[in-house]
Write an enzyme that holds these catalytic residues in place. Sequence first.
Site, PDB file in Angstrom:
ATOM      1  N   SER A 163       0.814  -1.219   0.000  1.00  0.00           N
ATOM      2  CA  SER A 163       0.000   0.000   0.000  1.00  0.00           C
ATOM      3  C   SER A 163       0.846   1.267   0.000  1.00  0.00           C
ATOM      4  O   SER A 163       0.316   2.367  -0.007  1.00  0.00           O
ATOM      5  CB  SER A 163      -0.950   0.002   1.206  1.00  0.00           C
ATOM      6  N   ASN A 189      -2.417  -2.248  13.094  1.00  0.00           N
ATOM      7  CA  ASN A 189      -3.872  -2.043  13.043  1.00  0.00           C
ATOM      8  C   ASN A 189      -4.296  -0.759  13.764  1.00  0.00           C
ATOM      9  O   ASN A 189      -5.097   0.014  13.249  1.00  0.00           O
ATOM     10  CB  ASN A 189      -4.603  -3.252  13.629  1.00  0.00           C
ATOM     11  N   HIS A 193     -40.216  22.874 -12.404  1.00  0.00           N
ATOM     12  CA  HIS A 193     -40.248  22.045 -13.619  1.00  0.00           C
ATOM     13  C   HIS A 193     -39.480  22.716 -14.764  1.00  0.00           C
ATOM     14  O   HIS A 193     -39.794  22.501 -15.926  1.00  0.00           O
ATOM     15  CB  HIS A 193     -41.691  21.765 -14.071  1.00  0.00           C
ATOM     16  N   SER A 212     -13.570  25.965 -28.382  1.00  0.00           N
ATOM     17  CA  SER A 212     -13.678  24.733 -29.156  1.00  0.00           C
ATOM     18  C   SER A 212     -12.561  24.711 -30.179  1.00  0.00           C
ATOM     19  O   SER A 212     -12.163  25.756 -30.701  1.00  0.00           O
ATOM     20  CB  SER A 212     -15.036  24.695 -29.851  1.00  0.00           C
ATOM     21  N   LYS A 225     -17.335  29.448 -29.895  1.00  0.00           N
ATOM     22  CA  LYS A 225     -17.732  28.808 -28.643  1.00  0.00           C
ATOM     23  C   LYS A 225     -17.012  29.337 -27.420  1.00  0.00           C
ATOM     24  O   LYS A 225     -15.820  29.627 -27.444  1.00  0.00           O
ATOM     25  CB  LYS A 225     -17.456  27.307 -28.729  1.00  0.00           C
ATOM     26  N   ASN A 268     -17.288  27.621 -23.820  1.00  0.00           N
ATOM     27  CA  ASN A 268     -17.975  26.524 -23.137  1.00  0.00           C
ATOM     28  C   ASN A 268     -17.757  26.560 -21.624  1.00  0.00           C
ATOM     29  O   ASN A 268     -16.665  26.886 -21.160  1.00  0.00           O
ATOM     30  CB  ASN A 268     -17.473  25.186 -23.673  1.00  0.00           C
ATOM     31  N   GLU A 311     -19.233  22.081 -16.025  1.00  0.00           N
ATOM     32  CA  GLU A 311     -19.566  20.716 -16.468  1.00  0.00           C
ATOM     33  C   GLU A 311     -18.713  19.678 -15.758  1.00  0.00           C
ATOM     34  O   GLU A 311     -19.187  18.609 -15.375  1.00  0.00           O
ATOM     35  CB  GLU A 311     -19.365  20.598 -17.987  1.00  0.00           C
ATOM     36  N   TYR A 322      -9.902  -6.154  12.768  1.00  0.00           N
ATOM     37  CA  TYR A 322      -9.285  -5.653  11.543  1.00  0.00           C
ATOM     38  C   TYR A 322      -9.302  -6.716  10.449  1.00  0.00           C
ATOM     39  O   TYR A 322      -9.058  -7.902  10.699  1.00  0.00           O
ATOM     40  CB  TYR A 322      -7.830  -5.222  11.803  1.00  0.00           C
ATOM     41  N   LYS A 356      -8.482   3.888   1.511  1.00  0.00           N
ATOM     42  CA  LYS A 356      -7.619   5.047   1.257  1.00  0.00           C
ATOM     43  C   LYS A 356      -7.752   5.695  -0.117  1.00  0.00           C
ATOM     44  O   LYS A 356      -8.063   6.883  -0.220  1.00  0.00           O
ATOM     45  CB  LYS A 356      -6.166   4.663   1.502  1.00  0.00           C
TER      46      LYS A 356
HETATM   47  N1  ARG Z   1      -1.706  -1.180   5.023  1.00  0.00           N
HETATM   48  C1  ARG Z   1      -2.618  -1.612   6.039  1.00  0.00           C
HETATM   49  C2  ARG Z   1      -3.918  -0.829   5.952  1.00  0.00           C
HETATM   50  O1  ARG Z   1      -3.927   0.159   5.320  1.00  0.00           O
HETATM   51  C3  ARG Z   1      -1.995  -1.377   7.379  1.00  0.00           C
HETATM   52  C4  ARG Z   1      -2.460  -2.306   8.429  1.00  0.00           C
HETATM   53  C5  ARG Z   1      -1.941  -3.630   8.168  1.00  0.00           C
HETATM   54  N2  ARG Z   1      -2.255  -4.538   9.199  1.00  0.00           N
HETATM   55  C6  ARG Z   1      -2.145  -5.853   9.015  1.00  0.00           C
HETATM   56  N3  ARG Z   1      -2.432  -6.619  10.006  1.00  0.00           N
HETATM   57  N4  ARG Z   1      -1.738  -6.343   7.882  1.00  0.00           N
HETATM   58  O2  ARG Z   1      -4.924  -1.219   6.479  1.00  0.00           O
END
Ligand code: ARG
Length: 466
Positions: free
Chosen positions: A23, A110, A156, A277, A283, A285, A290, A317, A325
């Site tokens: 991650s 966690n 309307h 455009s 134009k 726009n 939008e 968890y 994220k």
């Molecule tokens: N990258 C994990 C998350 O965003 C961090 C927590 C990971 N915990 C685990 N027991 N693998 O949730």
Amino acid sequence: MAQLWGGRFTKQENELVNAFNESLTFDRRLAEQDIVGSLAHAAMLTQQGILTKEEGEQIMEGLESIHKDISDGTLKVAGDYEDIHSFVESNLIERIGETGKKLHTGRSRNDQVAVDMRLYVRNELDEISDLLLELLHTVLSLMEEHQHTYMPGFTHLQKAQPVTLSHHFGAYFEMFRRDYERMISIRGRMNVCPLGSGALAGTTYPLDRQMTAQILEFDGPCENSMDGVSDRDYVIETLDALAIAMMHLSRLSEEICIWNSNEYQFIELDDAYATGSSIMPQKKNPDIAELIRGKTGRVYGALVQMLTTMKGLPLAYDKDMQEDKEMTFDAVDTVKNCLTLMKGMLSTSRFNEERMKKSAQQGFANATDAADYLVRKGVPFRDAHGMIGQLVLRCIEKNTSLDELPLSEYRAVCPAFDKDVYEAISLSACVSRRLTKGAPGAMAEEIAGAKAYLRMIEDLDKSEER
Ligand code: ARG
């Protein structure tokens, strides 16, 4: 890959598994929060005697130096690490050696990621609240400026009754005010610290959870450690509030597109907020409006994604939560950009007051007022409604408006009509007679209320800073 957990594993790593699991490529955005959380944890471990004073100082200095190097760009948050937590910890151990391995005492990733995400969302709620306040100020100044800018009010998308642009913007003031208040109330509810929840069942170390909560400016530690590591309600609530705010921005954008159309020409966008455009030279726009309207979809998407990700998760968890994220980051960035752009677009647009007024005079927006005129002369409303209907038909036949229809025509339908009818159905009378609270004739009061509201918030902010 540098991992924090190799001990019980014997097999070779699989590249796709690592890439799928990692991650760092996105939680690198939480580097600051991760370090700040670790600093609080280290300070607490030291105070509790779990780390010696020297160890604590060494760890905190190491973390500070990593923080500094990331801030000034010397240290790039990248590389073969599983996540931001592994990145920071590995770098710490590299810098200060063995002592660095003690930072994670009484902590799990966690509760670590739970605190990082909370710090991130809390900060973004504050920034979005500020942007909403700025937008509210812009809308309020338009309300003040356009108290005599008449326009048709629509239902309307048909001309209904005359209003003012001030009144129209007053409605958006209320929407953005509610958005602001939603951010504040979510912040109030989410401001508890999960640190000390450990993996799920707390720890055997004598942690001072009050202390870490206080350092990180939370109202206190969360009540239950399993909830602490697995609660993402605040992410969902935030995305929900963002989705609603985008819905408001999108409605306003849609109006801007309509007002900007060749048929309406109510608004002239500043060149900076419009595009041309590649083929049609004439134009101009409304691309920004939008795009705001269009980007609403991705923010809704983030909300639905997060609700769906969480719906089947057993306590506590689960790795699914890592999915909290990317789309949240994207939604937050999108909303912040849209709020800033909407403010800029509104404050630089020119409103075509003549066009709006003409439009309000056509299309029988004053028909209700003509009926009300007869009511004042003693005709029951239902009868008056029918008579004005006949007059509208007459106008359509003669291709004219109620304002220009001769008095003889009026009298032919009802002798109660007199020449004062023209004043009674004039735009200014239609608006200024609507004096009920919240109506276009009562804008002075509404504006005063809106001003007082913004002043109250500023005073509150100032007293909190003190
Ligand atoms: N990258 C994990 C998350 O965003 C961090 C927590 C990971 N915990 C685990 N027991 N693998 O949730």
